[in-house]
Design a protein around this motif. Sequence first.
Motif, PDB file in Angstrom:
ATOM      1  N   LYS A 249       0.873  -1.252  -0.079  1.00  0.00           N
ATOM      2  CA  LYS A 249      -0.179  -0.213   0.209  1.00  0.00           C
ATOM      3  C   LYS A 249       0.920   1.160   0.066  1.00  0.00           C
ATOM      4  CE  LYS A 249      -3.993  -2.089   2.254  1.00  0.00           C
ATOM      5  NZ  LYS A 249      -5.028  -1.958   3.143  1.00  0.00           N
ATOM      6  N   LEU A 250       0.970   1.972  -1.052  1.00  0.00           N
ATOM      7  CA  LEU A 250       1.824   3.074  -1.262  1.00  0.00           C
ATOM      8  C   LEU A 250       1.272   4.519  -1.075  1.00  0.00           C
ATOM      9  CD1 LEU A 250       3.306   2.234  -4.841  1.00  0.00           C
ATOM     10  CD2 LEU A 250       4.249   2.047  -2.508  1.00  0.00           C
ATOM     11  N   GLY A 251      -0.140   4.403  -0.568  1.00  0.00           N
ATOM     12  CA  GLY A 251      -0.836   5.699  -0.174  1.00  0.00           C
ATOM     13  C   GLY A 251      -1.620   6.220  -1.724  1.00  0.00           C
ATOM     14  N   ALA A 252      -1.925   7.439  -1.165  1.00  0.00           N
ATOM     15  CA  ALA A 252      -2.426   8.603  -2.175  1.00  0.00           C
ATOM     16  C   ALA A 252      -1.598   8.645  -3.396  1.00  0.00           C
ATOM     17  CB  ALA A 252      -2.957   9.639  -1.578  1.00  0.00           C
ATOM     18  N   PHE A 253      -2.282   8.638  -4.701  1.00  0.00           N
ATOM     19  CA  PHE A 253      -1.545   8.953  -5.989  1.00  0.00           C
ATOM     20  C   PHE A 253      -1.651  10.218  -6.420  1.00  0.00           C
ATOM     21  CE2 PHE A 253      -1.017   8.531 -10.706  1.00  0.00           C
ATOM     22  CZ  PHE A 253      -0.031   8.349 -10.732  1.00  0.00           C
ATOM     23  N   SER A 254      -0.621  10.706  -7.089  1.00  0.00           N
ATOM     24  CA  SER A 254      -0.862  12.162  -7.824  1.00  0.00           C
ATOM     25  C   SER A 254       0.245  12.074  -8.751  1.00  0.00           C
ATOM     26  CB  SER A 254      -0.863  13.212  -6.940  1.00  0.00           C
ATOM     27  OG  SER A 254       0.469  13.319  -6.288  1.00  0.00           O
ATOM     28  N   VAL A 255       0.044  12.890  -9.596  1.00  0.00           N
ATOM     29  CA  VAL A 255       1.188  13.261 -10.585  1.00  0.00           C
ATOM     30  C   VAL A 255       1.856  14.595 -10.486  1.00  0.00           C
ATOM     31  CG1 VAL A 255       1.823  13.571 -13.219  1.00  0.00           C
ATOM     32  CG2 VAL A 255       0.163  11.952 -12.622  1.00  0.00           C
ATOM     33  N   SER A 256       3.095  14.744 -10.223  1.00  0.00           N
ATOM     34  CA  SER A 256       3.741  15.917  -9.867  1.00  0.00           C
ATOM     35  C   SER A 256       4.311  16.624 -11.232  1.00  0.00           C
ATOM     36  CB  SER A 256       4.741  15.817  -8.757  1.00  0.00           C
ATOM     37  OG  SER A 256       4.383  15.369  -7.829  1.00  0.00           O
TER      38      SER A 256
END
Length: 123
Positions: A2-9
């Motif tokens: 489980k890596l946590g919340a995903f976003s693109v920076s």
Amino acid sequence: MKLGAFSVSLTVKDIHASKSFYEKLGFTVIGGELQHHYLIMKNENCVIGLFQGMFDKNILTFNPGWNGNGENLESFTDVRELQKQLKEKDVTIIKEVDGGEEGPAYFTIEDPDGNHILIDQHR
């Protein structure tokens, strides 16, 4: 894992122009500080970070301890444990976690095509 919340920076040239553009696509600001040249924006389940002058290229970002709204999770896998698990799987760590046993920290890895991945824990 489980890596946590995903976003693109996203690395941007003009934070104001980028903010305006993404607002036209329906994104709203949910975090960050314009005067510090970064914003976090969201449209439904899609989260992007706009960063002016902070990175050389775009980055895939995961935030252990946060959900998709940037809210704290009660239970999560610490970034140090994630780094340990990836090392055991022979994933090369580009920038290792610095510092203590708990709290905010990050590490970076790179996929086979040179895309940077940031695992960034804020708490």
